[in-house]
Design an enzyme around this catalytic site. Structure first.
Site, short mmCIF file in Angstrom:
data_model
loop_
_atom_site.label_atom_id
_atom_site.label_comp_id
_atom_site.label_asym_id
_atom_site.label_seq_id
_atom_site.Cartn_x
_atom_site.Cartn_y
_atom_site.Cartn_z
N SER A 1 10.88 -1.34 -11.18
CA SER A 1 10.94 -2.79 -11.09
C SER A 1 9.70 -3.51 -11.57
CB SER A 1 11.21 -3.19 -9.64
OG SER A 1 10.13 -2.79 -8.81
N SER B 1 8.97 2.60 -9.09
CA SER B 1 8.75 1.34 -9.82
C SER B 1 7.38 1.14 -10.44
CB SER B 1 9.04 0.15 -8.91
OG SER B 1 10.42 -0.03 -8.84
N LYS C 1 1.89 -8.28 -9.95
CA LYS C 1 3.35 -8.32 -9.77
C LYS C 1 3.73 -9.40 -8.77
CE LYS C 1 7.24 -5.22 -8.55
NZ LYS C 1 7.61 -3.88 -8.07
N1 GLN Z 1 14.76 1.74 -8.92
C1 GLN Z 1 14.57 2.00 -7.52
C2 GLN Z 1 15.37 1.00 -6.73
O1 GLN Z 1 15.97 0.18 -7.31
C3 GLN Z 1 13.13 1.93 -7.15
C4 GLN Z 1 12.58 0.57 -7.12
C5 GLN Z 1 11.16 0.52 -6.68
O2 GLN Z 1 10.44 1.52 -6.71
N2 GLN Z 1 10.76 -0.65 -6.22
O3 GLN Z 1 15.39 1.03 -5.54
#
Ligand code: GLN
Length: 487
Positions: free
Chosen positions: A154, A178, A79
């Site tokens: 994400s 995420s 990532k």
């Molecule tokens: N969707 C959540 C956010 O936008 C979690 C994102 C994540 O785990 N990086 O904060």
């Protein structure tokens, strides 16, 4: 003929040791597949031939010498928030365009030492803010099961790469869901460790008290293996635990007979859960019960407040972490301005996307004097209550099970105009982050032709329990992470 792009780590490692394939063969097969498919999936932001060529050569040398590590010759994707020395790393953001870290983060360097090869950098929501990968500063990634749908986020690029047969495993990060949510939406295994299990050194921070690095794989065994290699103390991360990495493997193959598995009623009946998702979870509960687990009803009474608390705490930490992107120290720089303040503002206005700006504003507001007590402090108190909910649940059970996401993958664009509906994607995962707990998502069937994920959450440092439940389910159900059929 075996398709080299559909293997688990375990199977690929066996073929490599037998000498029936080489690391170079594995790389070639993946590169060919990426060339054929990635224009539809768009999982990758960039490729790293300079790494994989050297790493494959070295892997083949070690394999010939009988000196292979657990991941020798296995291709992975990383990532875009994990620093790799000399490889452009941008956190999915324009503001970091061109940034090449001078060092490699601990998790990745441990995987390199264990012999893994890096194919490239995967797409993600900008600074990991999002649940669909549509907040990427570059382009959205598409779900390999239906390219008109999101892969989740994400870490959507990493999930999609594994689901599309473009990498045998991948790394993601999980701050509110995420890793688990995109794993669920793409039909692969994704695991978030206990906070402190894996060093965050070299991870571009979003919310430092929540972030953890973890794997996407095609089997629970593979997730256990990758996690055990990455885990363990690192003096470069002050929050990294003293516990050994190998601990996560303790007895994880023992099956669920005699285990008590809690079904939190607030998760089971969560608002907006799709009937097809619920049916798949019911079926999974039945499989686990048939394996000898005792299913118990538990409650996480503060679930309703979790989302609100998370969306104060995460933006607060985000606004403070992202203050360093000022155009002076890293990446993009709009210094052609009348004064330094204007230079900061122009850089940030140009470099950050809409969601990042929204979070920075929310977070700065919640932390500002006069509002700190009303919002930030209150949210921290709710966080403690949520942690306590889990502590109480774990007095009655060894692990809790639920859906990972209330819905299957949704169409691209369906939630981009409505941030609140996007935030709701993580209603079942973010409690695990607020409480710092380990969790996994494993594929548990399909709904409307799209994958559904079963989430298993365990007590702090209970990765082995989480893996044990997930593995028992995987073995008994016969539901495997498959490479998406379109591919
Ligand atoms: N969707 C959540 C956010 O936008 C979690 C994102 C994540 O785990 N990086 O904060």
């Amino acid at each position: 003929m075996i398709d080299l792009t559909e293997l688990t780590i375990k199977d690929a490692a066996r073929l490599l040791r037998l000498g029936s394939v080489s690391a170079a063969d594995l790389v070639t097969a993946h590169v060919e597949r990426i060339e054929r498919l990635d224009r539809h999936v768009k999982a990758f932001l960039r490729f790293t031939p300079e790494l994989w060529e050297r790493q494959a050569e070295e892997a083949d040398r070690k394999l010939r010498a009988g000196d292979a590590g657990p991941l020798t010759g296995i291709p992975m994707a990383v990532k875009d928030v994990l620093c790799v020395r000399g490889v452009e790393t941008t956190a999915g953001s324009q503001i970091l365009r061109g940034f090449k870290p001078p060092y490699t983060g601990t998790a990745v360097s441990r995987l390199f030492e264990a012999g893994a090869l890096m194919l490239g950098v995967t797409n993600c929501d900008e600074f990991a803010l999002g649940s669909s990968t549509e907040n990427s500063g570059y382009f959205p990634t598409h779900n390999p099961w239906d390219v008109d749908r999101v892969p989740g986020g994400s870490s959507g690029g990493s999930a999609a790469a594994v689901a599309a047969g473009e990498a045998i495993f991948a790394l993601g990060t999980d701050t509110g869901g995420s890793i688990r949510q995109p794993a669920a939406l793409c039909g692969v295994v994704g695991m978030k460790p206990t906070y402190g299990r894996v060093s965050r050194y070299g991870l571009i921070a979003f919310a430092s008290s929540l972030d953890q690095i973890g794997p996407f794989t095609r089997s629970v065994d593979d997730a256990a293996l990758v996690l055990s290699v990455m885990a363990g103390n690192d003096p470069l991360d002050a929050t990294s635990s003293e516990r050994s990495g190998g601990e996560v493997l303790n007895n994880y193959g023992a099956g669920v007979k005699g285990m008590r598995l809690g079904v939190p009623r607030e998760y089971y009946d969560v608002q907006g859960i799709e009937p097809g998702v619920k049916a798949a979870i019911d079926q999974a509960i039945k499989v686990l019960r048939d394996q000898g687990a005792e299913i118990v009803d538990v409650s996480l009474p503060h679930t309703d407040y979790g989302l609100a608390a998370y969306y104060i705490i995460a933006p607060a930490e985000c606004s403070s972490n992202l203050a360093r992107f000022d155009g002076v120290r890293y990446g993009m720089s709009e210094v052609d301005a009348p004064n330094i303040t204007e230079a900061y503002m122009r850089t940030r206005r140009k470099g950050f996307g809409a969601e990042v700006r929204r979070r920075v504003m929310l977070g700065t507001y919640a932390l500002s004097s006069g509002y700190y007590d009303a919002y930030y402090l209150k949210a921290q108190k709710v966080r403690t209550l949520i942690k306590r909910d889990f502590d109480q649940a774990f007095e009655r059970c060894d692990a809790v099970i639920s859906a990972t996401s209330p819905t299957v993958a949704f169409p691209l664009g369906a939630k981009t105009q409505d941030p609140l509906s996007m935030y709701l994607c993580d209603v079942l995962t973010l409690g695990g982050n607020l409480a710092g707990l380990p969790g996994i998502s494993v594929p548990c069937g399909m709904s409307e032709g799209l994958p559904v994920g079963l989430q298993v959450l365990g007590p702090q440092w209970g990765e082995n329990l989480v893996l044990r439940v997930a593995r028992a389910y995987e073995q008994a159900s016969g539901v495997k992470a498959e490479v998406a059929s379109f591919a």
